[in-house]
Design an enzyme around this catalytic site. Sequence first.
Site, PDB file in Angstrom:
ATOM      1  N   ASP A   8      46.798  33.008  38.618  1.00 25.35           N
ATOM      2  CA  ASP A   8      45.743  33.841  38.064  1.00 25.35           C
ATOM      3  C   ASP A   8      45.829  35.206  38.768  1.00 25.35           C
ATOM      4  OD1 ASP A   8      43.285  34.560  36.780  1.00 25.35           O
ATOM      5  OD2 ASP A   8      42.221  34.020  38.635  1.00 25.35           O
ATOM      6  N   ASP A  10      42.875  38.153  38.794  1.00 26.69           N
ATOM      7  CA  ASP A  10      41.619  38.633  39.396  1.00 26.69           C
ATOM      8  C   ASP A  10      40.940  37.533  40.214  1.00 26.69           C
ATOM      9  OD1 ASP A  10      42.015  41.100  38.093  1.00 26.69           O
ATOM     10  OD2 ASP A  10      41.026  40.366  36.293  1.00 26.69           O
TER      11      ASP A  10
HETATM   12 MG    MG Z   1      40.282  34.712  38.454  1.00 22.57          MG
END
Ligand code: MG
Length: 159
Positions: A8, A10
């Site tokens: 992932d 962010d």
């Molecule tokens: Mg995230």
Amino acid sequence: MRNAVFLDRDGLINRQAAPHHYISTPEDFEILPGVPEAIKRLNDAGFLVIVVTNQRGVARGMLTMEQVETVHQYLQSELAKHGAHIDAIYVCPHADGECTCRKPNIGLFLMAEKEFDIDKSQSWMVGDSDTDVEAGKRYGVLSILTNSLPQAANMILAG
Ligand SMILES: [Mg+2]
Ligand SMILES: [Zn+2]
């Protein structure tokens, strides 16, 4: 076949934006401590490092794909200073329910499979949201829920 670590973005690679804010410039993109070193360790161990990121701000007109690309070029250049790199970055720019690539859907993973010969049985998904873990589960790789990439890299590299 290569082993892959899907990441992932962010909240794992860079500090999460404030609610209702979108990261649209390199100035907004704050790489979290230890991340370049952790990615380098994964690189050195032979893993493909692949980012899969939902960016619905694009669908909402809050940022453009060009801005997303600029931020990713910045990320790669910062990683390069540490001898690290990301092999590919796949972005879902769509709103919820509009596509088959927004996590927890697995479309971004399938895009990666078109480019790379991935051994799913030896691959991982790492993210800070339940949707990341759910996506990893649906795709069929082991998943780690964490906001610490250095710790996740420790787990993965411990085998
Ligand atoms: Mg995230
Ligand atoms: Zn999508």
